[in-house]
Design an enzyme around this catalytic site. Structure first.
Site, mmCIF file in Angstrom:
data_model
loop_
_atom_site.group_PDB
_atom_site.id
_atom_site.type_symbol
_atom_site.label_atom_id
_atom_site.label_comp_id
_atom_site.label_asym_id
_atom_site.label_seq_id
_atom_site.Cartn_x
_atom_site.Cartn_y
_atom_site.Cartn_z
ATOM 1 N N CYS A 190 18.627 0.105 48.324
ATOM 2 C CA CYS A 190 18.370 0.217 46.882
ATOM 3 C C CYS A 190 17.165 1.087 46.576
ATOM 4 O O CYS A 190 16.844 1.320 45.412
ATOM 5 C CB CYS A 190 18.205 -1.170 46.270
ATOM 6 S SG CYS A 190 19.680 -2.166 46.491
ATOM 7 N N HIS B 115 22.766 -1.658 37.774
ATOM 8 C CA HIS B 115 22.150 -1.285 39.044
ATOM 9 C C HIS B 115 23.116 -0.466 39.901
ATOM 10 O O HIS B 115 23.734 -0.987 40.818
ATOM 11 C CB HIS B 115 21.717 -2.566 39.767
ATOM 12 C CG HIS B 115 20.999 -2.359 41.058
ATOM 13 N ND1 HIS B 115 20.338 -1.192 41.381
ATOM 14 C CD2 HIS B 115 20.833 -3.187 42.126
ATOM 15 C CE1 HIS B 115 19.795 -1.310 42.587
ATOM 16 N NE2 HIS B 115 20.091 -2.502 43.059
#
Ligand SMILES: [Zn+2]
Lengths: 382, 143
Positions: free
Chosen positions: A81, A329
């Site tokens: 991420c 996200h």
């Protein structure tokens, strides 16, 4: 060493685009970022592209096949991420080093719905639900439970993070959702992994964000300083050895180390930061990072959310974009989308969600495994 | 599915679970001589202190304390819920993740720091492609 500036930056509205391709989604934000500073892909000297889902499939080159094959060097990177932040940082480093003076960074992801995490390898038997859980909601629930154990942080306090970030996203047209989620709705939503309910888990979406980075000389030459944002620090860490980290990823230590490096590099402290976009992949995580980033003293994170200090209008607004919880996200895009959000406030262009008078902002992402990327951005004095 | 290749005795669910033919099952750690760090699974160098070739197999304790947990209500297709994912610090060192069983999956009933013991049982009936049965470890409340 030259200073490096974001001169053009943008993101697409996050959503679900199953009919599109990854390069197509990435190309859209690349073009938006170029338009933002009135430049063309032919003006760029290199492309740094972050993507996770197709990490072995030359996404950067395929973006150029859609918007202009100049033959420039392309670096494709994957760092969980922290992928987008890593691509941005590589671009920044090339300018700082004086190798290039005008480069493009793109982060892009196409995700689809569903639970993230591992069900276990091909050999033997699946370990999920047999030897605990490797699902992301559970992993971050356990990380949050450390805070609950140490300081008595409650389910309700964790849930308030989600109420706040969903509220913020009602002011952001580029967020996946624009819906209010009151506390009882968050707490009574489907329990995924206690204490994270469905509304306390980030939204899996498709998206992209891109930034044009220039050296000071180049930015001045092109007349782009008026809206330029100074990148005053870029820090990247991996996880140092910790007693439990083989079975319990430590998202705290790598964040604290990156924070210290970033503050030192920028010559600022937590008290100088006007807004923060941090990695709220789960509501539990945001609470941890209040302390990890130095926004409050140890054990004070629960009070911070209770008293509204991290809400828009509060002492230190956090995730006014809506955060990963509501803006969404898209893994590889998140690290640049956060930089877009902070830059937009520093430019005074954030409209209804503008943090008034913002001069210094911070972005933070965590890739489990682990990688932490922090950037500090500053408004250029007129 | 053919059971032709299945072995007679159940297999360990993970390599660090040891099933001696004539003894009790146990969890095995790799302990670094110079610094005392404990790892699950072998490695060439201690990632804490950097010592080379200094790791030795050590038998981990069957008792420990619950560090933290999550109650998992949604998992991957085919995985039965709810279950309690628990991180346990074993007495004498070593941290292990597993299911906490024989306690209600209710935050009111579960306490951080509660003593637990490691028990060894059939791996919830899970079989591999060859039809082999497995033994896994679980945690349960201890007095
Ligand atoms: Zn060692």
């Amino acid at each position: 060493m030259t200073d490096a500036f974001v001169v053009g930056i943008d993101m697409i509205k996050f959503g679900r685009f199953p009919e599109r391709t990854v390069p197509d989604i990435g190309a859209e934000s690349a073009l938006l970022a170029l338009d933002d500073c009135g430049l063309k892909i032919q003006d760029m000297q290199a492309l740094y592209c972050g993507n996770l889902g197709q990490a072995s499939a030359m996404v950067g080159q395929r973006i150029l096949q859609e918007i202009g094959q100049t033959g420039m060097p392309v670096v494709n990177c994957a760092n969980a991420c922290a992928t987008g932040a890593t691509a941005f940082r590589e671009a920044w480093m090339s300018v700082k080093a004086g190798v290039y003076d005008l480069v493009l960074a793109v982060g892009v992801e196409q995700m689809g719905k569903g639970l993230l995490g591992g069900v276990g390898g091909g050999k033997g038997i699946p370990r999920e639900g047999l030897l605990g859980s490797g699902t992301m909601p559970a992993v971050f629930a356990e990380a949050g439970q450390e805070h609950a154990n140490k300081y008595g942080t409650t389910f309700e306090q964790f849930a308030k993070v989600s109420v706040k970030n969903h509220h913020h996203s009602t002011l952001n047209a580029k967020a996946m959702y624009q819906i209010e989620t009151p506390l009882d709705v968050v707490m009574n939503a489907e329990m995924i992994a206690y204490p994270n309910t469905k509304l306390m888990c980030s939204v899996n979406v498709d998206g992209s964000a891109a930034a044009v980075i220039a050296s000071e000389k180049k930015a001045r030459e092109l007349g782009l300083m008026a809206r330029a944002v100074k990148v005053s620090a870029s820090a990247l860490t991996s996880d140092p050895w910790q007693e439990r980290d083989l079975v319990m990823p430590d998202v705290n230590t790598c964040t604290r180390r990156a924070r210290d490096k970033a503050f030192e590099m920028a010559g600022v402290g937590a008290e100088d930061i006007d807004l923060v976009e941090l990695h709220d992949c789960f509501a539990t995580a945001e609470i941890l990072h209040y302390e990890n980033l130095g926004l409050c003293d140890e054990g004070e994170a629960g009070r911070l959310i209770d008293e509204g200090e991290t809400a828009l209008g509060g002492r230190i607004p956090v995730n006014v974009s809506g955060g990963l919880l509501s803006k969404g996200h898209p893994l590889g895009a998140t690290g640049i989308a956060n930089i877009y959000e902070v830059s937009t406030h520093l430019r005074g262009e954030a409209g209804k969600r503008q943090v008034e008078g913002a001069k210094v902002g911070m972005t933070h992402v965590i890739g489990l495994g682990s990688a932490c990327g922090i950037h500090i951005l500053e408004k250029v004095a007129a | 599915m053919s059971n032709a290749k299945a072995s007679a005795a159940p297999l360990p669910a993970v390599p660090y679970l040891k099933l001696p033919p004539d003894g009790e099952p146990y969890l095995e750690g790799q302990k670094c001589g110079p610094c005392g760090a404990i790892f699950l699974g072998e490695r060439q160098v201690c990632s804490k202190c950097g010592a080379k070739g200094a790791l030795e197999a050590t038998r981990l304790a069957n008792r420990g304390k619950l560090h933290v947990y999550s109650i998992v209500h949604r998992s991957f297709p085919g995985i039965e819920v709810p279950y309690i994912s628990a991180i346990v610090d074993l007495e004498g060192g070593g941290t292990v993740k597993g299911n906490l069983i024989n306690i209600e999956p209710d935050p009111e009933k579960i306490a951080f720091g509660m003593p637990v013991e490691v028990v060894y049982q059939d791996a919830l009936g899970r079989r591999d492609k060859e039809g082999n049965a497995y033994i896994a470890y679980f945690f349960q409340p201890a007095s």
